[in-house]
Enzyme design. Structure first.
Site, PDB file in Angstrom:
ATOM      1  CB  THR A  24     -81.550  35.529  -9.880  1.00 38.30           C
ATOM      2  OG1 THR A  24     -81.558  36.673  -9.035  1.00 38.30           O
ATOM      3  CG2 THR A  24     -82.257  35.836 -11.182  1.00 38.30           C
ATOM      4  CG  ASN A  25     -84.873  37.030  -5.882  1.00 37.64           C
ATOM      5  OD1 ASN A  25     -84.831  38.227  -6.128  1.00 37.64           O
ATOM      6  ND2 ASN A  25     -84.152  36.494  -4.925  1.00 37.64           N
ATOM      7  NE  ARG A  26     -91.864  39.193  -9.252  1.00 34.81           N
ATOM      8  CZ  ARG A  26     -92.526  38.135  -8.808  1.00 34.81           C
ATOM      9  NH1 ARG A  26     -92.092  36.934  -9.116  1.00 34.81           N
ATOM     10  NH2 ARG A  26     -93.589  38.266  -8.068  1.00 34.81           N
TER      11      ARG A  26
END
Length: 170
Positions: free
Chosen positions: A2-4
């Site tokens: 994922t990403n933040r």
């Protein structure tokens, strides 16, 4: 994988569109953000779920794809905890559906399609490649390495690139 990203950009765009009088459906990944008043929200957890929901809503007059959808997902998902072994663990990843490309391929002539490009190297070149390669009207370039831009600072700095050659820094 994922990403933040917090989702703030998408939620603020949904809020603004609703205030302008549009009927808005917000497709949201996992976030603690409150749904803007008057906005219909559909929660998803994976890129494949987002793909399905967006494709179910692909006939909207305007589609803004602000989500930072993962490009890859786990090739296998374990039913139970993977116990620590003596050696390293190798993960297999597979490509997720390219939602924006699919929307651009089957779009109506009167439909407005806007995509986002998170780029950290050769940012303008990457954004323009996405603009033309995915058949969108606008690409919003977000370069998180620039001061005042990126994930989480409460402000953002972007550049809009139009299919007509226009450039709009914001």
């Amino acid at each position: 994988i994922t990403n933040r990203s917090s989702g703030t950009m998408g939620f603020e765009l949904a809020r603004a569109a609703q205030r302008l009088g549009y009927q808005v459906t917000l497709v949201a990944g996992p976030t603690a953000l409150e749904t803007p008043d008057g906005v219909a929200r559909v929660d998803v957890e994976t890129a494949r779920e987002m793909h399905r929901v967006v494709m179910d809503n692909r006939n909207a007059d305007v589609i803004i794809m602000a989500a930072a959808v993962a490009d890859y997902e786990a090739g296998e998902v374990a039913a139970d905890k993977i116990k620590k072994g003596d050696g390293d663990l190798t993960l297999t990843l597979r490509r997720t559906p390219d939602i924006l490309r699919e929307l651009g391929t089957g779009r109506r002539d009167d439909q407005i399609l806007i995509g986002f490009a998170l780029e950290t190297r050769d940012a303008e070149k990457g954004a323009l490649k996405k603009l033309h390669g995915k058949n969108v009207d606008w690409i919003v370039l977000n370069n998180p390495t620039e001061a005042g831009a990126g994930f989480g600072p409460g402000t953002n700095k972007v550049t809009l690139f139009g299919r007509d050659g226009s450039v709009e820094p914001l």
